[in-house]
Design a protein around this motif. Structure first.
Motif, mmCIF file in Angstrom:
data_model
loop_
_atom_site.group_PDB
_atom_site.id
_atom_site.type_symbol
_atom_site.label_atom_id
_atom_site.label_comp_id
_atom_site.label_asym_id
_atom_site.label_seq_id
_atom_site.Cartn_x
_atom_site.Cartn_y
_atom_site.Cartn_z
ATOM 1 N N PHE A 1 -6.715 2.681 3.075
ATOM 2 C CA PHE A 1 -5.803 2.851 2.080
ATOM 3 C C PHE A 1 -5.201 3.343 0.594
ATOM 4 O O PHE A 1 -6.407 2.993 -0.245
ATOM 5 C CB PHE A 1 -5.320 1.081 2.430
ATOM 6 N N ARG A 2 -4.674 3.274 -0.153
ATOM 7 C CA ARG A 2 -4.406 3.748 -1.126
ATOM 8 C C ARG A 2 -2.913 3.109 -2.201
ATOM 9 O O ARG A 2 -1.901 2.025 -1.317
ATOM 10 C CB ARG A 2 -3.809 4.883 -1.833
ATOM 11 N N SER B 1 -0.016 4.077 0.980
ATOM 12 C CA SER B 1 -0.483 4.825 2.308
ATOM 13 C C SER B 1 -2.132 3.951 2.542
ATOM 14 O O SER B 1 -2.599 3.685 1.940
ATOM 15 C CB SER B 1 -0.637 6.810 1.911
ATOM 16 N N GLN B 2 -1.932 3.646 3.809
ATOM 17 C CA GLN B 2 -2.654 3.701 4.872
ATOM 18 C C GLN B 2 -3.316 4.084 6.363
ATOM 19 O O GLN B 2 -2.337 5.741 6.304
ATOM 20 C CB GLN B 2 -2.160 2.410 5.724
ATOM 21 N N TRP B 3 -4.236 4.893 6.837
ATOM 22 C CA TRP B 3 -4.590 5.682 8.018
ATOM 23 C C TRP B 3 -6.113 4.435 9.018
ATOM 24 O O TRP B 3 -6.647 4.390 7.775
ATOM 25 C CB TRP B 3 -5.464 6.791 7.269
ATOM 26 N N THR B 4 -6.573 4.655 9.700
ATOM 27 C CA THR B 4 -6.990 4.018 10.548
ATOM 28 C C THR B 4 -8.076 4.793 11.382
ATOM 29 O O THR B 4 -8.197 5.918 11.003
ATOM 30 C CB THR B 4 -6.599 3.254 11.794
ATOM 31 N N VAL C 1 -9.314 -0.189 8.468
ATOM 32 C CA VAL C 1 -7.934 0.936 7.663
ATOM 33 C C VAL C 1 -8.058 1.312 6.131
ATOM 34 O O VAL C 1 -8.754 0.693 5.560
ATOM 35 C CB VAL C 1 -6.751 0.009 7.948
ATOM 36 N N GLU D 1 -8.508 3.901 -3.725
ATOM 37 C CA GLU D 1 -8.101 3.541 -2.850
ATOM 38 C C GLU D 1 -9.440 3.201 -2.367
ATOM 39 O O GLU D 1 -10.963 3.040 -2.835
ATOM 40 C CB GLU D 1 -8.695 4.922 -2.525
ATOM 41 N N LEU E 1 -1.433 -5.842 5.416
ATOM 42 C CA LEU E 1 -1.226 -4.369 4.748
ATOM 43 C C LEU E 1 0.422 -3.974 5.241
ATOM 44 O O LEU E 1 0.798 -3.523 6.191
ATOM 45 C CB LEU E 1 -1.818 -3.448 4.573
ATOM 46 N N ASP F 1 4.974 -1.812 3.402
ATOM 47 C CA ASP F 1 5.346 -0.828 2.347
ATOM 48 C C ASP F 1 6.333 -1.879 1.635
ATOM 49 O O ASP F 1 7.350 -2.323 1.685
ATOM 50 C CB ASP F 1 6.403 -0.122 2.607
ATOM 51 N N VAL G 1 1.057 -1.039 0.010
ATOM 52 C CA VAL G 1 0.416 -0.455 0.119
ATOM 53 C C VAL G 1 1.013 1.230 0.386
ATOM 54 O O VAL G 1 1.772 1.432 0.696
ATOM 55 C CB VAL G 1 -1.015 0.574 1.074
#
Length: 154
Positions: free
Chosen positions: A54-55, A40-43, A52, A66, A107, A109, A38
């Motif tokens: 993610f892109r 980027s990811q965010w919760t 979560v 996304e 997820l 990098d 991914v």
């Protein structure tokens, strides 16, 4: 016991619940879990439960996807270099070789890796086997190809 489906060391897969029609995957029976690159990811929380967002860039002109999924787990993973990182795990549907099955993916990098998805042995268990001398045995299927749910595959 049913005959297992033979995969090459790399295959095209679809992750329809995540909106990914085609993705190159490295099939790695030496890896326990599957890892999805991914960007980027965010919760966030949805109705009190952790999710979560993610892109990712599936590649090959597919643009940027996304998406979001409920967090299944969060745990430490040791990569092939011995580095330990804490990763978010989600459940999703994998479509591969005419089979549809639920798998868990962490997820990660994976920037710089040739394959955005590493498909580990828990995703392969009881259905697939790997011939490391072969690759792309099951073609380049578009989203919506006819997959058979795992429970009817026996």
């Amino acid at each position: 016991m049913a005959t297992r489906i033979v995969l090459g060391w790399r295959e095209w897969v679809a992750l329809p619940e995540l909106g990914v029609a085609r993705l190159r995957a490295k099939v790695d029976s030496g890896a326990r879990s599957s890892a999805l690159h991914v960007d980027s990811q965010w919760t966030f929380y949805e109705r009190g439960a952790p999710w979560v967002g993610f892109r990712l860039s599936p590649g090959h002109g597919a643009g940027i996807v996304e998406t979001a999924a409920p967090v299944f787990d969060e745990r430490e993973v040791t990569d092939s270099g011995g580095h330990v990182t804490r990763r978010v795990f989600v459940h999703t549907t994998l479509m591969l070789a005419g089979v549809e099955r639920e798998i868990e993916i962490n997820l990660s990098d994976r920037r710089g890796m040739l394959f955005p998805l590493l498909l580990g042995r828990t995703a392969l268990a009881r259905v697939f086997t790997v011939d490391p001398a072969r690759s792309f045995l099951h073609g380049r299927h578009p989203l919506g190809f006819a997959a058979v749910p795992l429970e009817s595959w026996q």
